[in-house]
Design a protein around this motif. Structure first.
Motif, PDB file in Angstrom:
ATOM      1  N   UNK A 365       0.859  -1.186   0.000  1.00 55.75           N
ATOM      2  CA  UNK A 365       0.000   0.000   0.000  1.00 55.75           C
ATOM      3  C   UNK A 365       0.892   1.231   0.000  1.00 55.75           C
ATOM      4  N   UNK A 366       0.760   2.062  -1.019  1.00 58.35           N
ATOM      5  CA  UNK A 366       1.629   3.236  -1.130  1.00 58.35           C
ATOM      6  C   UNK A 366       0.785   4.488  -1.342  1.00 58.35           C
ATOM      7  N   UNK A 367       1.287   5.630  -0.902  1.00 56.73           N
ATOM      8  CA  UNK A 367       0.530   6.869  -1.084  1.00 56.73           C
ATOM      9  C   UNK A 367       0.707   7.434  -2.486  1.00 56.73           C
ATOM     10  N   UNK A 368      -0.302   8.136  -2.944  1.00 59.46           N
ATOM     11  CA  UNK A 368      -0.177   8.890  -4.176  1.00 59.46           C
ATOM     12  C   UNK A 368       0.484  10.229  -3.891  1.00 59.46           C
ATOM     13  N   UNK A 369       0.694  11.037  -4.911  1.00 58.88           N
ATOM     14  CA  UNK A 369       1.362  12.328  -4.713  1.00 58.88           C
ATOM     15  C   UNK A 369       0.486  13.301  -3.924  1.00 58.88           C
ATOM     16  N   UNK A 370       1.135  14.129  -3.120  1.00 64.99           N
ATOM     17  CA  UNK A 370       0.433  15.212  -2.399  1.00 64.99           C
ATOM     18  C   UNK A 370       0.515  16.463  -3.267  1.00 64.99           C
ATOM     19  N   UNK A 371      -0.633  16.999  -3.608  1.00 64.74           N
ATOM     20  CA  UNK A 371      -0.718  18.074  -4.596  1.00 64.74           C
ATOM     21  C   UNK A 371      -1.319  19.336  -3.994  1.00 64.74           C
ATOM     22  N   UNK A 372      -1.080  20.476  -4.633  1.00 64.34           N
ATOM     23  CA  UNK A 372      -1.730  21.714  -4.167  1.00 64.34           C
ATOM     24  C   UNK A 372      -3.238  21.652  -4.379  1.00 64.34           C
ATOM     25  N   UNK A 373      -3.956  22.574  -3.765  1.00 65.10           N
ATOM     26  CA  UNK A 373      -5.421  22.525  -3.753  1.00 65.10           C
ATOM     27  C   UNK A 373      -6.049  22.640  -5.131  1.00 65.10           C
ATOM     28  N   UNK A 374      -5.382  23.290  -6.073  1.00 66.40           N
ATOM     29  CA  UNK A 374      -5.981  23.495  -7.396  1.00 66.40           C
ATOM     30  C   UNK A 374      -5.638  22.380  -8.381  1.00 66.40           C
ATOM     31  N   UNK A 375      -5.135  21.259  -7.851  1.00 67.53           N
ATOM     32  CA  UNK A 375      -4.743  20.144  -8.705  1.00 67.53           C
ATOM     33  C   UNK A 375      -5.041  18.834  -7.987  1.00 67.53           C
ATOM     34  N   UNK A 376      -5.604  17.875  -8.697  1.00 65.89           N
ATOM     35  CA  UNK A 376      -5.848  16.571  -8.072  1.00 65.89           C
ATOM     36  C   UNK A 376      -5.469  15.447  -9.034  1.00 65.89           C
ATOM     37  N   UNK A 377      -5.035  14.359  -8.445  1.00 66.26           N
ATOM     38  CA  UNK A 377      -4.682  13.173  -9.228  1.00 66.26           C
ATOM     39  C   UNK A 377      -5.924  12.312  -9.406  1.00 66.26           C
ATOM     40  N   UNK A 378      -6.236  11.974 -10.641  1.00 64.51           N
ATOM     41  CA  UNK A 378      -7.389  11.115 -10.911  1.00 64.51           C
ATOM     42  C   UNK A 378      -6.976   9.660 -11.103  1.00 64.51           C
ATOM     43  N   UNK A 379      -5.684   9.403 -11.287  1.00 62.74           N
ATOM     44  CA  UNK A 379      -5.211   8.031 -11.444  1.00 62.74           C
ATOM     45  C   UNK A 379      -3.692   8.022 -11.332  1.00 62.74           C
ATOM     46  N   UNK A 380      -3.157   6.934 -10.770  1.00 66.32           N
ATOM     47  CA  UNK A 380      -1.710   6.723 -10.682  1.00 66.32           C
ATOM     48  C   UNK A 380      -1.437   5.283 -11.090  1.00 66.32           C
ATOM     49  N   UNK A 381      -0.412   5.076 -11.917  1.00 67.12           N
ATOM     50  CA  UNK A 381      -0.083   3.738 -12.394  1.00 67.12           C
ATOM     51  C   UNK A 381       1.418   3.499 -12.324  1.00 67.12           C
ATOM     52  N   UNK A 382       1.796   2.257 -12.097  1.00 70.36           N
ATOM     53  CA  UNK A 382       3.179   1.806 -12.201  1.00 70.36           C
ATOM     54  C   UNK A 382       3.193   0.568 -13.081  1.00 70.36           C
ATOM     55  N   UNK A 383       3.894   0.655 -14.219  1.00 68.21           N
ATOM     56  CA  UNK A 383       3.954  -0.453 -15.172  1.00 68.21           C
ATOM     57  C   UNK A 383       5.413  -0.698 -15.548  1.00 68.21           C
ATOM     58  N   UNK A 384       5.902  -1.927 -15.411  1.00 68.35           N
ATOM     59  CA  UNK A 384       7.251  -2.236 -15.895  1.00 68.35           C
ATOM     60  C   UNK A 384       7.250  -2.461 -17.401  1.00 68.35           C
ATOM     61  N   UNK A 385       8.331  -2.082 -18.048  1.00 69.70           N
ATOM     62  CA  UNK A 385       8.472  -2.284 -19.495  1.00 69.70           C
ATOM     63  C   UNK A 385       9.934  -2.570 -19.787  1.00 69.70           C
ATOM     64  N   UNK A 386      10.189  -3.077 -20.974  1.00 67.97           N
ATOM     65  CA  UNK A 386      11.577  -3.307 -21.401  1.00 67.97           C
ATOM     66  C   UNK A 386      11.674  -3.118 -22.908  1.00 67.97           C
ATOM     67  N   UNK A 387      12.894  -3.197 -23.399  1.00 66.88           N
ATOM     68  CA  UNK A 387      13.117  -2.925 -24.814  1.00 66.88           C
ATOM     69  C   UNK A 387      12.964  -4.161 -25.692  1.00 66.88           C
ATOM     70  N   UNK A 388      13.377  -5.315 -25.171  1.00 65.00           N
ATOM     71  CA  UNK A 388      13.492  -6.496 -26.022  1.00 65.00           C
ATOM     72  C   UNK A 388      12.470  -7.566 -25.642  1.00 65.00           C
ATOM     73  N   UNK A 389      11.666  -7.961 -26.607  1.00 62.70           N
ATOM     74  CA  UNK A 389      10.741  -9.076 -26.476  1.00 62.70           C
ATOM     75  C   UNK A 389      11.043 -10.048 -27.607  1.00 62.70           C
ATOM     76  N   UNK A 390      10.693 -11.306 -27.422  1.00 60.15           N
ATOM     77  CA  UNK A 390      11.131 -12.326 -28.370  1.00 60.15           C
ATOM     78  C   UNK A 390       9.948 -13.180 -28.833  1.00 60.15           C
ATOM     79  N   UNK A 391       9.211 -12.699 -29.850  1.00 56.92           N
ATOM     80  CA  UNK A 391       8.087 -13.485 -30.382  1.00 56.92           C
ATOM     81  C   UNK A 391       8.507 -14.871 -30.856  1.00 56.92           C
ATOM     82  N   UNK A 392       9.767 -14.988 -31.320  1.00 57.50           N
ATOM     83  CA  UNK A 392      10.231 -16.261 -31.843  1.00 57.50           C
ATOM     84  C   UNK A 392      10.365 -17.327 -30.765  1.00 57.50           C
TER      85      UNK A 392
END
Length: 458
Positions: A365-392
């Protein structure tokens, strides 16, 4: 924690050097609504990169492991990129944009919608210098700095460079407790023997394997996503507490069972499935390593289970969750995570050491960003990615990235479209969701408030 060196470069340890070839990266994104001062956000990003030499570096040849981190020049260091455009298209583009070896190890992009009220902030960090906990902390630190600046902080302070940190953080491998080399060698031998004795099945790609006559179609990275509601998340946690297992155990069991439906077997013989779980090292060092230190501080734990061809007739799902939970806990209690990091440089010679059917991360369980009053976060995501995939290759592990932002459990399933199609991964995600909700079928609604801040293993 630093090594005390303020020189222009720092050698990568063998475990860190392994990430160079993998070319993996953390992609953090935050959807926002409201007013954004782009000049202040740019200054905030500059201030945070000034505090971390790893964020102002590139990977270069050199050192005993073959690679070093080398400081970028002032002109080369990363700066906030801003543009206007469609936010969905922008996210897809950033998820697929690599961080090439030799260039900056981080990228920050702010995309604003045509109307100017909706925004997307994307932060990409090379896995060589980060893990899940430090990337989330980095993201939130940028917004902490932004909030301070728009509240009256000094935007010019960064330009002086007087407070710039030039001391490199030490590799985590240098912070581990002492281990006898003979014990490590014996541990490696046993791990290689176990991996050879139980050959792990992989999930076949549903996209046809490329041939000389029909090369692979050009693919890209996408991520199917599962998000539980606050009530569903609370029920899942309540179920875990009552059953004496972790939420990670429940999620791992749900993912393993979904994979079991898709791994071909012979006759009635059970299939061997592997579940790889990253293990946070920061909280297990003495003293603990703060999440603000930009290094990769993670080991892994691989365990195998047998799944019958008819998963409905297989072992009770909660029993599977308890097995996965108990084995992981016992391995950590035994200190296996220390040895796993020490043998990590051997993975290129013994790839079965981390060959698994599924990879299930756990940020807790992690907190989202703390923002000023005139700005709110509607979604936060963390996705891993890489450069090389091997369909073969025809088959591969399935990744499930688990994190609970603001009390809602989310599981991301990144995949490459030349390997797994969107429909295949969508069905996989739906099976995992059904498996998770099945755990909570008999649970009563949670009466206590769901926590919305704090970090730790769930």
């Amino acid at each position: 924690m630093t090594d005390g060196s303020g020189g222009p470069e720092r050698a990568l340890c063998p475990a860190e050097a392994l990430y160079v070839g993998q070319r993996s990266r953390a992609v953090l994104s935050c959807a926002l609504r409201g007013n954004i001062d782009t000049q202040a956000l740019s200054a905030a990003f500059d201030a945070i990169t000034a505090a971390h030499p790893t964020l102002r570096s590139r990977i270069a040849p050199g050192g005993p492991s073959g690679y070093v981190l080398r400081l970028l020049t002032e002109e080369e260091r990363p700066r906030l990129l801003t543009r206007t455009g469609d936010l969905t298209d922008a996210y897809a583009a950033e998820l697929n944009a690599p961080l090439p070896v030799g260039g900056p190890l981080t990228r920050a992009v702010l995309v604003s919608g045509p109307e100017g009220d909706d925004h997307l902030f994307v932060l990409v960090v090379d896995h060589t210098i980060t893990d899940g906990h430090s990337s989330i902390t980095l993201h939130n630190s940028i917004w902490d700095s932004y909030r301070n600046l728009v509240s009256g902080g000094d935007r010019a302070a960064d330009s002086t460079r007087e407070g710039e940190d030039t001391a490199w953080p030490r590799p985590v491998s240098e912070l581990l407790p002492h281990a006898d080399e003979a014990d490590t060698a014996k541990y490696l031998e046993q791990r290689v023997e176990r991996a050879a004795a139980r050959q792990v099945s992989l999930v076949p790609y549903d996209v046809p394997r490329p041939t000389a006559e029909q090369p692979a179609a050009e693919g890209h990275i996408e991520a199917r996503r599962l998000v539980l509601s606050l009530e569903e998340t609370a029920l899942l946690r309540r179920t875990a507490r009552r059953a004496g297992v972790s939420v990670h155990g429940l999620v791992s069991a749900a993912v393993v069972r979904a994979a079991g439906l898709r791994v071909p077997g012979g006759d009635d013989a059970p299939r061997v499935l592997g579940c790889l779980s990253p293990v946070d090292l920061r909280s297990r060092l003495t003293p603990p390593l703060p999440a603000s230190v930009m290094v990769a501080a993670v080991a892994t734990h691989l365990q195998t289970v047998e799944i019958s061809p008819d998963t409905d007739a297989d072992t009770d799902p909660l029993t599977l969750a308890r097995t996965l939970h108990t084995r992981l806990k016992d391995a950590i209690d035994n200190g296996d995570h220390v040895q796993e990091l020490r043998i990590m440089p051997e993975i290129p010679r013994h790839p079965t050491l981390q060959l698994s059917t599924v990879i299930v991360t756990n940020m807790g369980v992690v907190p989202g960003p703390r923002l000023p009053d005139d700005l709110r976060a509607t979604d936060v995501r963390l996705v891993p990615a890489r450069e090389n995939y091997f369909p073969q290759a025809g088959r591969s592990p399935v990744m499930a990235c688990v994190v609970s932002f603001e009390g809602r459990l989310a599981v991301e399933f990144p995949h490459f479209t030349s390997c797994f199609s969107a429909s295949f991964m969508g069905a996989f995600r739906d099976d995992v969701r059904d498996n998770l909700l099945a755990f909570t079928a008999d649970a009563e609604p949670e009466t206590a408030a769901v926590p919305t801040s704090g970090a730790g293993a769930s």
